[in-house]
Design a protein around this motif. Structure first.
Motif, PDB file in Angstrom:
ATOM      1  N   ASP A 139      -1.838  -7.372   0.511  1.00  0.00           N
ATOM      2  CA  ASP A 139      -1.789  -8.643  -0.224  1.00  0.00           C
ATOM      3  C   ASP A 139      -1.056  -9.662   0.632  1.00  0.00           C
ATOM      4  OD1 ASP A 139       0.659  -7.153  -0.609  1.00  0.00           O
ATOM      5  OD2 ASP A 139       1.234  -8.686  -2.066  1.00  0.00           O
ATOM      6  N   LEU A 140      -1.262 -10.933   0.338  1.00  0.00           N
ATOM      7  CA  LEU A 140      -0.730 -11.988   1.188  1.00  0.00           C
ATOM      8  C   LEU A 140       0.792 -12.070   1.161  1.00  0.00           C
ATOM      9  CD1 LEU A 140      -3.400 -14.693   0.362  1.00  0.00           C
ATOM     10  CD2 LEU A 140      -3.129 -13.480   2.532  1.00  0.00           C
ATOM     11  N   ALA A 141       1.415 -11.613   0.086  1.00  0.00           N
ATOM     12  CA  ALA A 141       2.874 -11.654  -0.005  1.00  0.00           C
ATOM     13  C   ALA A 141       3.523 -10.463   0.692  1.00  0.00           C
ATOM     14  CB  ALA A 141       3.311 -11.692  -1.470  1.00  0.00           C
ATOM     15  N   GLY A 142       2.715  -9.481   1.132  1.00  0.00           N
ATOM     16  CA  GLY A 142       3.246  -8.336   1.847  1.00  0.00           C
ATOM     17  C   GLY A 142       3.922  -7.300   0.978  1.00  0.00           C
ATOM     18  N   ARG A 143       3.624  -7.313  -0.332  1.00  0.00           N
ATOM     19  CA  ARG A 143       4.183  -6.291  -1.224  1.00  0.00           C
ATOM     20  C   ARG A 143       3.524  -4.937  -0.997  1.00  0.00           C
ATOM     21  NH1 ARG A 143       9.014  -7.807  -3.372  1.00  0.00           N
ATOM     22  NH2 ARG A 143       8.929  -9.911  -4.237  1.00  0.00           N
ATOM     23  N   MET A 144       2.312  -4.960  -0.453  1.00  0.00           N
ATOM     24  CA  MET A 144       1.606  -3.735  -0.089  1.00  0.00           C
ATOM     25  C   MET A 144       1.092  -3.883   1.340  1.00  0.00           C
ATOM     26  SD  MET A 144      -0.578  -3.076  -3.625  1.00  0.00           S
ATOM     27  CE  MET A 144      -1.098  -4.806  -3.741  1.00  0.00           C
ATOM     28  N   VAL A 145       1.203  -2.827   2.127  1.00  0.00           N
ATOM     29  CA  VAL A 145       0.750  -2.867   3.520  1.00  0.00           C
ATOM     30  C   VAL A 145      -0.043  -1.603   3.831  1.00  0.00           C
ATOM     31  CG1 VAL A 145       2.686  -4.293   4.303  1.00  0.00           C
ATOM     32  CG2 VAL A 145       2.891  -1.805   4.367  1.00  0.00           C
ATOM     33  N   TYR A 146      -0.810  -1.666   4.900  1.00  0.00           N
ATOM     34  CA  TYR A 146      -1.539  -0.488   5.363  1.00  0.00           C
ATOM     35  C   TYR A 146      -0.641   0.336   6.284  1.00  0.00           C
ATOM     36  CZ  TYR A 146      -5.790  -2.841   3.726  1.00  0.00           C
ATOM     37  OH  TYR A 146      -6.732  -3.448   2.949  1.00  0.00           O
ATOM     38  N   ASN A 147      -0.678   1.661   6.123  1.00  0.00           N
ATOM     39  CA  ASN A 147       0.062   2.514   7.050  1.00  0.00           C
ATOM     40  C   ASN A 147      -0.796   2.778   8.293  1.00  0.00           C
ATOM     41  OD1 ASN A 147      -1.829   4.485   6.315  1.00  0.00           O
ATOM     42  ND2 ASN A 147      -0.425   5.597   4.967  1.00  0.00           N
ATOM     43  N   ASP A 148      -0.309   3.630   9.172  1.00  0.00           N
ATOM     44  CA  ASP A 148      -1.021   3.894  10.429  1.00  0.00           C
ATOM     45  C   ASP A 148      -2.388   4.528  10.210  1.00  0.00           C
ATOM     46  OD1 ASP A 148       1.070   2.851  11.871  1.00  0.00           O
ATOM     47  OD2 ASP A 148       2.029   4.794  12.248  1.00  0.00           O
ATOM     48  N   THR A 153       0.003   1.186   1.072  1.00  0.00           N
ATOM     49  CA  THR A 153       1.307   1.681   0.642  1.00  0.00           C
ATOM     50  C   THR A 153       2.129   0.522   0.085  1.00  0.00           C
ATOM     51  OG1 THR A 153       2.390   1.304   2.787  1.00  0.00           O
ATOM     52  CG2 THR A 153       1.291   3.430   2.456  1.00  0.00           C
ATOM     53  N   PHE A 154       3.081   0.862  -0.780  1.00  0.00           N
ATOM     54  CA  PHE A 154       3.998  -0.170  -1.266  1.00  0.00           C
ATOM     55  C   PHE A 154       5.010  -0.514  -0.176  1.00  0.00           C
ATOM     56  CE2 PHE A 154       2.659   1.320  -5.565  1.00  0.00           C
ATOM     57  CZ  PHE A 154       2.252   0.083  -6.059  1.00  0.00           C
ATOM     58  N   ASN A 155       5.432  -1.783  -0.170  1.00  0.00           N
ATOM     59  CA  ASN A 155       6.320  -2.272   0.886  1.00  0.00           C
ATOM     60  C   ASN A 155       7.625  -2.825   0.315  1.00  0.00           C
ATOM     61  OD1 ASN A 155       6.866  -2.776   3.653  1.00  0.00           O
ATOM     62  ND2 ASN A 155       6.303  -4.934   3.399  1.00  0.00           N
ATOM     63  N   PHE A 156       8.010  -2.356  -0.888  1.00  0.00           N
ATOM     64  CA  PHE A 156       9.240  -2.830  -1.501  1.00  0.00           C
ATOM     65  C   PHE A 156       9.733  -1.805  -2.518  1.00  0.00           C
ATOM     66  CE2 PHE A 156       6.131  -3.766  -4.678  1.00  0.00           C
ATOM     67  CZ  PHE A 156       6.796  -3.781  -5.892  1.00  0.00           C
ATOM     68  N   GLY A 157      11.011  -1.925  -2.846  1.00  0.00           N
ATOM     69  CA  GLY A 157      11.579  -1.167  -3.951  1.00  0.00           C
ATOM     70  C   GLY A 157      11.588   0.340  -3.775  1.00  0.00           C
ATOM     71  N   LYS A 158      11.644   1.040  -4.901  1.00  0.00           N
ATOM     72  CA  LYS A 158      11.807   2.490  -4.897  1.00  0.00           C
ATOM     73  C   LYS A 158      10.596   3.230  -4.350  1.00  0.00           C
ATOM     74  CE  LYS A 158      10.185   3.258  -9.658  1.00  0.00           C
ATOM     75  NZ  LYS A 158      10.523   3.822 -10.988  1.00  0.00           N
ATOM     76  N   HIS A 159       9.429   2.568  -4.341  1.00  0.00           N
ATOM     77  CA  HIS A 159       8.210   3.227  -3.857  1.00  0.00           C
ATOM     78  C   HIS A 159       7.813   2.778  -2.447  1.00  0.00           C
ATOM     79  CE1 HIS A 159       7.597   5.278  -7.573  1.00  0.00           C
ATOM     80  NE2 HIS A 159       7.372   4.188  -8.285  1.00  0.00           N
TER      81      HIS A 159
END
Length: 267
Positions: A205-214, A219-225
């Motif tokens: 997503d554009l805000a970077g809350r989710m990113v692609y792994n290798d 994957t989630f990019n914040f918080g507990k997850h």
């Protein structure tokens, strides 16, 4: 030099009420459309944000409530702006983290379809940081050899970004790019596809809350997850989806999260 373009490239800059993508609004935008033949068209206008502009923000860009009270709001210009941007790639300074997410959020609020997945996104700030590791004024002085006048004016910043982007390509074309760990990421070329790959992070997503792994998995990019697969979290903790949908997250983040949920038949 001329940029080698297959599509028109729109270099743009936004002035806003603040930096919260979900809650803040655009108050001024300047756009510079560069055609493949090198011709340039400029657009610049102020927008009524429909919410108060904080004084501390006005002191930065010089735009006050009184200056925009008679201007159209974003919804009134959204359709014509989307049409003008149709088929264009986008460039700017720090657009990946702020300007593009803010612009998309405004379009979503106006119920106007505006996708960036099929566009090349080139961030001159990212190239600058990759190659010289520093703001726009410093980049302009470094690459163009002159001070940036009227910094934080959307039009001045947009014109400066265009000059910086051209100077970056002229200076670094053919040079390899490495990250802070010394890993080679590619080579600077006068090619929007290559610059798009170099300057874009692997964000879902554009805000970077989710990113692609290798492995190319969301994957989630914040918080507990943070670092956990989105699909696994949605399966094991369905309430997390409801929490995000009710939370203060950008509409684009919620839309993409919903797509992942539906794709995995969790809905």
């Amino acid at each position: 030099m001329m940029l080698k373009l297959k599509n028109p490239l729109v270099v743009f800059d936004l002035e806003t009420t603040g930096t919260n993508i979900a809650n803040d609004r655009i108050v001024e935008m300047a756009l510079l459309k560069v055609m493949p033949d090198g011709t340039v068209e400029e657009k610049s206008r102020r927008i009524n944000p429909t919410i108060p502009i904080p004084l501390e923000t006005s002191l930065i860009h010089g735009i006050y409530d009184e200056d925009v009270k008679d201007e159209p709001n974003f919804k009134q210009v959204a359709k014509s702006l989307a049409t003008w941007l149709e088929g264009c790639d986008l460039a700017g300074f720090n657009i990946l983290k702020f300007d593009v997410p803010m612009l998309v959020e405004e379009f979503l609020r106006a119920n106007v379809d505006f996708e960036v997945d099929n566009r090349k996104l080139v961030d001159a700030q990212k190239i600058f940081h990759l190659m010289e590791k520093r703001n726009l004024s410093a980049a302009y002085q470094f690459y163009c050899g002159k001070p940036l006048e009227n910094a934080h004016s959307a039009l001045a910043d947009t014109q400066a970004t265009y000059e910086v982007l051209m100077a970056q390509i002229d200076k670094y074309e053919g040079e390899p790019v490495k990250d802070l760990l010394g890993k080679e990421l590619g080579t600077i070329k006068n090619d929007m596809n290559i610059l798009h790959e170099l300057t874009n992070q692997k964000m879902v997503d554009l805000a970077g809350r989710m990113v692609y792994n290798d492995k190319g998995e969301e994957t989630f990019n914040f918080g507990k997850h943070r670092g956990k697969l989105v699909s696994e979290v949605l399966q094991k903790e369905p309430s997390f989806y409801d929490w995000m949908m009710k939370g203060d997250f950008p509409l684009d983040t919620k839309r993409r999260l919903t797509k992942i949920r539906l794709r995995n038949n969790f809905g």
